[in-house]
Scaffold this active site. Sequence first.
Site, PDB file in Angstrom:
ATOM      1  N   ASN A 112      40.006 -67.677  -7.046  1.00 53.00           N
ATOM      2  CA  ASN A 112      40.160 -66.072  -7.016  1.00 53.00           C
ATOM      3  C   ASN A 112      38.845 -65.675  -7.219  1.00 53.00           C
ATOM      4  O   ASN A 112      37.466 -66.366  -7.227  1.00 53.00           O
ATOM      5  CB  ASN A 112      41.075 -66.526  -8.428  1.00 53.00           C
ATOM      6  CG  ASN A 112      40.354 -66.966  -9.296  1.00 53.00           C
ATOM      7  OD1 ASN A 112      39.229 -67.264  -9.633  1.00 53.00           O
ATOM      8  ND2 ASN A 112      41.492 -67.914 -10.779  1.00 53.00           N
ATOM      9  N   MET A 171      37.362 -64.857 -10.186  1.00 48.89           N
ATOM     10  CA  MET A 171      37.017 -64.558 -11.667  1.00 48.89           C
ATOM     11  C   MET A 171      36.412 -64.131 -12.445  1.00 48.89           C
ATOM     12  O   MET A 171      36.852 -64.486 -13.356  1.00 48.89           O
ATOM     13  CB  MET A 171      35.560 -65.756 -10.981  1.00 48.89           C
ATOM     14  CG  MET A 171      35.522 -66.777  -9.771  1.00 48.89           C
ATOM     15  SD  MET A 171      34.019 -67.007  -9.228  1.00 48.89           S
ATOM     16  CE  MET A 171      33.136 -66.502  -8.360  1.00 48.89           C
ATOM     17  N   HIS A 228      48.591 -61.094  -8.519  1.00 53.04           N
ATOM     18  CA  HIS A 228      48.476 -61.632  -9.709  1.00 53.04           C
ATOM     19  C   HIS A 228      50.180 -62.208  -9.778  1.00 53.04           C
ATOM     20  O   HIS A 228      50.725 -61.705 -11.172  1.00 53.04           O
ATOM     21  CB  HIS A 228      48.611 -60.667 -11.021  1.00 53.04           C
ATOM     22  CG  HIS A 228      46.927 -60.709 -10.824  1.00 53.04           C
ATOM     23  ND1 HIS A 228      45.924 -59.728 -12.182  1.00 53.04           N
ATOM     24  CD2 HIS A 228      46.150 -61.688 -10.489  1.00 53.04           C
ATOM     25  CE1 HIS A 228      45.018 -59.382 -10.937  1.00 53.04           C
ATOM     26  NE2 HIS A 228      44.701 -60.837 -10.766  1.00 53.04           N
TER      27      HIS A 228
HETATM   28  C1  FAD Z   1      42.892 -63.989  -4.266  1.00 49.21           C
HETATM   29  C2  FAD Z   1      43.114 -64.213  -5.764  1.00 49.21           C
HETATM   30  C3  FAD Z   1      42.150 -63.688  -6.337  1.00 49.21           C
HETATM   31  C4  FAD Z   1      42.562 -63.562  -7.949  1.00 49.21           C
HETATM   32  N1  FAD Z   1      41.491 -63.275  -8.728  1.00 49.21           N
HETATM   33  C5  FAD Z   1      41.844 -62.815 -10.147  1.00 49.21           C
HETATM   34  C6  FAD Z   1      40.853 -63.184 -11.027  1.00 49.21           C
HETATM   35  O1  FAD Z   1      39.583 -62.534 -10.914  1.00 49.21           O
HETATM   36  N2  FAD Z   1      40.972 -63.114 -12.380  1.00 49.21           N
HETATM   37  C7  FAD Z   1      42.042 -63.843 -12.894  1.00 49.21           C
HETATM   38  O2  FAD Z   1      42.171 -64.073 -14.053  1.00 49.21           O
HETATM   39  N3  FAD Z   1      42.999 -64.465 -12.084  1.00 49.21           N
HETATM   40  C8  FAD Z   1      42.825 -64.053 -10.626  1.00 49.21           C
HETATM   41  N4  FAD Z   1      43.766 -64.550 -10.141  1.00 49.21           N
HETATM   42  C9  FAD Z   1      45.592 -65.464  -9.755  1.00 49.21           C
HETATM   43  C10 FAD Z   1      45.125 -65.886 -10.605  1.00 49.21           C
HETATM   44  O3  FAD Z   1      43.792 -67.030 -10.086  1.00 49.21           O
HETATM   45  C11 FAD Z   1      46.505 -67.057 -10.670  1.00 49.21           C
HETATM   46  O4  FAD Z   1      47.533 -66.642 -11.434  1.00 49.21           O
HETATM   47  C12 FAD Z   1      46.377 -68.060 -11.318  1.00 49.21           C
HETATM   48  O5  FAD Z   1      45.625 -69.024 -10.826  1.00 49.21           O
HETATM   49  C13 FAD Z   1      48.131 -69.498 -11.268  1.00 49.21           C
HETATM   50  O6  FAD Z   1      47.808 -70.746 -11.247  1.00 49.21           O
HETATM   51  P1  FAD Z   1      49.408 -71.119 -11.477  1.00 49.21           P
HETATM   52  O7  FAD Z   1      48.932 -73.001 -11.867  1.00 49.21           O
HETATM   53  O8  FAD Z   1      50.659 -71.000 -11.690  1.00 49.21           O
HETATM   54  O9  FAD Z   1      49.268 -71.572  -9.581  1.00 49.21           O
HETATM   55  P2  FAD Z   1      47.682 -72.231  -9.044  1.00 49.21           P
HETATM   56  O10 FAD Z   1      46.318 -72.642  -9.559  1.00 49.21           O
HETATM   57  O11 FAD Z   1      48.205 -71.259  -7.130  1.00 49.21           O
HETATM   58  O12 FAD Z   1      48.404 -73.570  -8.402  1.00 49.21           O
HETATM   59  C14 FAD Z   1      49.300 -73.792  -8.356  1.00 49.21           C
HETATM   60  C15 FAD Z   1      49.533 -75.507  -7.436  1.00 49.21           C
HETATM   61  O13 FAD Z   1      50.402 -76.321  -7.199  1.00 49.21           O
HETATM   62  C16 FAD Z   1      50.494 -76.569  -5.653  1.00 49.21           C
HETATM   63  N5  FAD Z   1      51.687 -76.829  -4.865  1.00 49.21           N
HETATM   64  C17 FAD Z   1      52.421 -76.393  -5.162  1.00 49.21           C
HETATM   65  N6  FAD Z   1      53.370 -76.325  -4.602  1.00 49.21           N
HETATM   66  C18 FAD Z   1      53.276 -77.977  -4.321  1.00 49.21           C
HETATM   67  C19 FAD Z   1      54.560 -78.982  -3.417  1.00 49.21           C
HETATM   68  N7  FAD Z   1      55.389 -78.525  -3.406  1.00 49.21           N
HETATM   69  N8  FAD Z   1      53.711 -80.106  -4.019  1.00 49.21           N
HETATM   70  C20 FAD Z   1      52.671 -80.613  -4.564  1.00 49.21           C
HETATM   71  N9  FAD Z   1      51.486 -79.298  -4.824  1.00 49.21           N
HETATM   72  C21 FAD Z   1      52.564 -78.275  -3.997  1.00 49.21           C
HETATM   73  C22 FAD Z   1      48.904 -75.524  -4.918  1.00 49.21           C
HETATM   74  O14 FAD Z   1      48.393 -76.482  -3.428  1.00 49.21           O
HETATM   75  C23 FAD Z   1      47.848 -75.862  -6.132  1.00 49.21           C
HETATM   76  O15 FAD Z   1      47.553 -76.215  -6.211  1.00 49.21           O
HETATM   77  C24 FAD Z   1      43.966 -64.320  -8.605  1.00 49.21           C
HETATM   78  C25 FAD Z   1      44.324 -65.146  -7.606  1.00 49.21           C
HETATM   79  C26 FAD Z   1      44.095 -65.399  -6.096  1.00 49.21           C
HETATM   80  C27 FAD Z   1      45.139 -66.492  -5.221  1.00 49.21           C
END
Ligand code: FAD
Length: 604
Positions: A139, A141, A535
């Site tokens: 992301n 950051m 997001h």
């Molecule tokens: C390009 C980008 C830029 C961003 N910039 C920012 C920013 O600057 N600041 C900010 O606050 N937020 C930012 N965000 C948003 C933020 O990063 C996300 O909202 C947050 O990281 C989501 O966390 P999560 O735990 O929900 O999902 P994730 O961090 O996506 O974790 C899900 C995990 O589950 C794993 N997974 C999925 N399905 C399976 C399965 N069936 N079996 C095993 N493993 C699986 C995936 O591989 C992944 O590792 C950004 C997001 C992106 C994509």
Amino acid sequence: MFLQAIALFQVKILIPILEVIQLLIIALSSFEIGEPLYPAHANVPADSSYDFIIVGGGSAGCVLANRLTEVANWTVLLIEAGDDPPSIANSPGYSLITSTLLPNWGYFGVNDDFSSQAQKFKSIRHTRGKMLGGSSSLNSMFYVRGNRADYDNWAENGNEGWDWNTVIQYFKKSERLDDNHIMSSESADLHGNKGYLGVTRPLWKSFDEGLFDAFKEQGHEVLLDTNGQQQLGYSIPAYTIAGQKRQSTAYSFLAPIKNRPNLHLIKNSLVRKIIFDKNNKATGVEVRTPTGFLNISVTKEVILSAGAINSPQLLMLSGVGPKQHLEDMNISLVVDSPNVGGNMQDHILVPVLLTGMESISSAISNIDPLLNMDKVPVPLILGFVALNKSQSYPDYQVTATVSPTASFLPVLMCSQMLMLSDDICIALSEAGLGQETVFSLITLLHPESRGNISLKSSNPEDPPIIYSGYFTNENDLDNFARYLENFNTVINSTHFKKLKSQVVDLKVKQCRQWPFGSHEYWACYALNLASTQYHTVGTCAMGDKHIGVVDSRLRVHGVTGLRVVDASVMPTITSGNTYAPVVMIAEKAADMIKIDHGHLENCL
Ligand SMILES: Cc1cc2nc3c(=O)[nH]c(=O)nc-3n(C[C@H](O)[C@H](O)[C@H](O)COP(=O)(O)OP(=O)(O)OC[C@H]3O[C@@H](n4cnc5c(N)ncnc54)[C@H](O)[C@@H]3O)c2cc1C
């Protein structure tokens, strides 16, 4: 003509060449050198059993893995579909300029023939990290908590324990802020400096104060702390960077505990479904590992932390979802849970380019980012703005940077991060070749539109169908146009008047029928340029069983032994970037799980 040729060269030739170089750098940085940072892949026999299984070693999953293994007599298995992040992911600067190509799920939304038609593929790319740390390993950051009213609204809508006064304790618990200015300011007591998640605020040597002056003249506050007592105003943001390293949760929460004996991790392993017994209790998971298929049992709970796209997908694959949809997919129903995959919210964003100082010599500053790869390499400012000045809740977010003459970064952002069509990126490039520009991203913070996730088939290897739903509520379009008009008035400030600044016409072909700068033009512009800030949230939302998927302790309605802990549980999207809120959710969930299983020590 000459400028147009250079712009064409940048977009059509330079970007594809750069992409090859970026892929090469990522591939080279995937080879491990020296002591491994993360836990090793565990050998897990077929009949294994754990107290907890965490599905997804992403932003939330790594926090949970750390906190649950603090209880020494609990055994925890963390299952991640991806591998260790390549080492370049830990470099703030290099990871930012390669972020779209770092390991990810390659998801795209459907083309609705309505919104985002000026996107390269007329649909939204929903990047999600597929590696330890998940999306926090790629992301941008920004460390932004949002507005206290976001959380008070969650609580007022029946989600007990999610009010601001409670969640602030978990933001503080996770944070390790290294900033003397903030820690000696009036917002010091909103911050923590002992948590796992390192946070810093880079202070660039060359920073154009003119931008702050312009916003100040417009009546906006200039704030020391984006996450302070007040959110409305402009500031230099804080980042999840510390010791010149990206603070993904893999780096900050998992690496420090890599040798804990009660934590097992399996990588490159896809959870295909959650297994339930006849009483609808989750008893384990079915996984595809690098060496074959396994069923692994659980004695206490399965915790789904697969993110806002994969968590609802996995629930549906396991028989928890809308009855009719599961029947259509030939999946045996465990419980009819009509809201799984619905309520999807995202932050839509569009770029606005303002012209700045005409200065050929400023082109020399294009080497600055290369000298600042240990932090976010360009000075950026963040703004949170409400049209009604008596409101304390923002309507839109601004992320802005002053780019030197002939800067390539806005073009890279346009083409790779926003994925806008070549003609738009060429117009953007051309505008910046003879002068400085102010490249701004404007975000609609509180969309009323909703998208959804559904299954394409019952095959867990198939990607889900992502319907972004952008602008399905007409209010969003009218509001976004008003926010863009409001932002653009900054060119009437003394600073921008001196520079004879203009809003650049990006020659959006879908909007030719509207006079440039009219309300209809900006509505058309927002509709067609709509990109995502990545997001996505809300697809397994907290709420009672009529509107939600999980209760306020994040337990899935209608079954036992199963929680969801990730971005999908947010009932409504927060006023800002979503990483810090996800870490907070995971910290709080860990305490709730400990308390529910009788471990009260060290809980807040
Ligand atoms: C390009 C980008 C830029 C961003 N910039 C920012 C920013 O600057 N600041 C900010 O606050 N937020 C930012 N965000 C948003 C933020 O990063 C996300 O909202 C947050 O990281 C989501 O966390 P999560 O735990 O929900 O999902 P994730 O961090 O996506 O974790 C899900 C995990 O589950 C794993 N997974 C999925 N399905 C399976 C399965 N069936 N079996 C095993 N493993 C699986 C995936 O591989 C992944 O590792 C950004 C997001 C992106 C994509």
